[in-house]
Design a protein around this motif. Structure first.
Motif, PDB file in Angstrom:
ATOM      1  N   THR A  79       0.775  -1.203  -0.067  1.00  0.00           N
ATOM      2  CA  THR A  79       0.104   0.087   0.009  1.00  0.00           C
ATOM      3  C   THR A  79       0.814   1.320  -0.166  1.00  0.00           C
ATOM      4  OG1 THR A  79      -0.307  -0.145   2.308  1.00  0.00           O
ATOM      5  CG2 THR A  79      -2.004  -0.929   1.056  1.00  0.00           C
ATOM      6  N   ALA A  80       2.074   1.165   0.352  1.00  0.00           N
ATOM      7  CA  ALA A  80       2.856   2.346  -0.095  1.00  0.00           C
ATOM      8  C   ALA A  80       3.304   2.946  -1.263  1.00  0.00           C
ATOM      9  CB  ALA A  80       4.593   1.943   0.601  1.00  0.00           C
ATOM     10  N   LEU A 107      -6.166  -1.263   8.607  1.00  0.00           N
ATOM     11  CA  LEU A 107      -5.056  -0.631   8.695  1.00  0.00           C
ATOM     12  C   LEU A 107      -4.605   0.252   7.726  1.00  0.00           C
ATOM     13  CD1 LEU A 107      -2.926  -2.637  11.439  1.00  0.00           C
ATOM     14  CD2 LEU A 107      -4.406  -0.512  11.879  1.00  0.00           C
ATOM     15  N   TYR A 108      -4.149  -0.616   6.589  1.00  0.00           N
ATOM     16  CA  TYR A 108      -3.270   0.039   5.454  1.00  0.00           C
ATOM     17  C   TYR A 108      -4.317   0.393   4.176  1.00  0.00           C
ATOM     18  CZ  TYR A 108       0.614  -0.601   8.219  1.00  0.00           C
ATOM     19  OH  TYR A 108       1.479  -0.857   9.360  1.00  0.00           O
ATOM     20  N   GLY A 109      -5.300  -0.282   4.188  1.00  0.00           N
ATOM     21  CA  GLY A 109      -6.068  -0.163   2.878  1.00  0.00           C
ATOM     22  C   GLY A 109      -6.632   1.279   2.602  1.00  0.00           C
ATOM     23  N   ARG A 110      -6.519   1.448   1.291  1.00  0.00           N
ATOM     24  CA  ARG A 110      -6.752   2.768   0.722  1.00  0.00           C
ATOM     25  C   ARG A 110      -8.204   2.549   0.000  1.00  0.00           C
ATOM     26  NH1 ARG A 110      -1.559   2.233  -2.512  1.00  0.00           N
ATOM     27  NH2 ARG A 110      -2.876   0.320  -2.862  1.00  0.00           N
ATOM     28  N   GLU A 111      -8.874   3.939  -0.404  1.00  0.00           N
ATOM     29  CA  GLU A 111      -9.911   3.807  -1.332  1.00  0.00           C
ATOM     30  C   GLU A 111      -9.754   2.722  -2.571  1.00  0.00           C
ATOM     31  OE1 GLU A 111     -12.741   5.024   0.019  1.00  0.00           O
ATOM     32  OE2 GLU A 111     -11.449   5.466   1.810  1.00  0.00           O
ATOM     33  N   GLN A 112      -8.848   2.773  -2.838  1.00  0.00           N
ATOM     34  CA  GLN A 112      -8.718   2.191  -4.344  1.00  0.00           C
ATOM     35  C   GLN A 112      -8.577   0.413  -4.306  1.00  0.00           C
ATOM     36  OE1 GLN A 112      -6.330   4.114  -3.474  1.00  0.00           O
ATOM     37  NE2 GLN A 112      -4.088   3.467  -4.193  1.00  0.00           N
ATOM     38  N   ASP A 113      -8.304   0.107  -2.819  1.00  0.00           N
ATOM     39  CA  ASP A 113      -8.039  -1.086  -2.549  1.00  0.00           C
ATOM     40  C   ASP A 113      -9.377  -1.981  -2.297  1.00  0.00           C
ATOM     41  OD1 ASP A 113      -5.093  -0.749  -2.839  1.00  0.00           O
ATOM     42  OD2 ASP A 113      -5.157  -0.255  -0.721  1.00  0.00           O
ATOM     43  N   ALA A 114      -9.331  -3.286  -2.592  1.00  0.00           N
ATOM     44  CA  ALA A 114     -10.423  -4.226  -2.348  1.00  0.00           C
ATOM     45  C   ALA A 114     -10.229  -5.516  -1.522  1.00  0.00           C
ATOM     46  CB  ALA A 114     -11.321  -4.557  -3.713  1.00  0.00           C
ATOM     47  N   LEU A 115     -11.185  -6.012  -0.973  1.00  0.00           N
ATOM     48  CA  LEU A 115     -10.964  -7.258  -0.358  1.00  0.00           C
ATOM     49  C   LEU A 115     -12.025  -8.127  -0.630  1.00  0.00           C
ATOM     50  CD1 LEU A 115      -9.310  -8.418   2.091  1.00  0.00           C
ATOM     51  CD2 LEU A 115     -11.090  -7.536   3.681  1.00  0.00           C
TER      52      LEU A 115
END
Length: 177
Positions: A79-80, A107-115
């Motif tokens: 995520t960096a 903790l680290y996920g950003r708006e563009q990230d998905a789970l």
């Protein structure tokens, strides 16, 4: 563009056997005429402690701490890069691995990230020769003794898992450590 896997030494052997030695990874791309994705043995991260000792499996309490730290660190690293979007899958592995992945994404996920999590029909779940629904008839041994199942009829569901993104609330403190 890329696939990364976090796993233990024991699970890596099974992964390598099915996906690369038996060729199921390439068959998937060939069957569906998909563009290439970067994924090979170098994209498999083995869970290790701070001294580099790799876990064979994660069955002890200390293994759980090592696994939590490793997964959290890898998600922090990925995520960096603001130029990438992460699609993290909770499928496979131990339940605790899925939990650690979920909390690391919180903790680290950003708006563009998905789970997400992947579900497969019951008749294909835990069937060792099932890798993906094929676009053609392909009979394999199912999980019921003597029963065959056709991979063409498998239904796989990709379910996005909502998660709380906490990164922006304490980003400077979190990323400084």
């Amino acid at each position: 563009d890329e696939v990364w896997v976090i796993t233990t030494q024991d699970a890596k052997a099974m992964l390598m056997q099915g996906l690369f030695d038996e060729g199921h990874w390439q068959k998937l791309f060939d069957d569906y005429q998909m563009p290439a994705v970067k994924f090979d043995e170098s994209h498999i991260w083995l869970i290790a402690d701070a001294d580099g000792r790799v876990l064979n499996d994660a069955k002890t309490e200390s293994d759980q701490s090592i696994m939590a730290d490793f997964i959290t660190q890898k998600i922090a690293e990925l995520t960096a890069d603001q130029g990438c979007a992460i699609h993290a899958s909770l499928a496979g592995g131990r339940k605790t691995m899925a939990f650690y992945m979920g909390y690391a994404m919180s903790l680290y996920g950003r708006e563009q990230d998905a789970l997400s999590h992947v579900f497969v029909d019951d008749e294909f779940e835990f069937v060792k020769d099932f890798y993906y629904p094929t676009p053609y008839d392909n009979l394999i041994t199912g999980k019921r003794l003597g029963a065959s199942v056709n991979t063409r009829h498998a239904v796989v569901t990709l379910a996005e898992i909502p998660f709380v993104r906490m990164r922006r609330h304490f980003e400077q403190d979190l990323l400084a450590h």
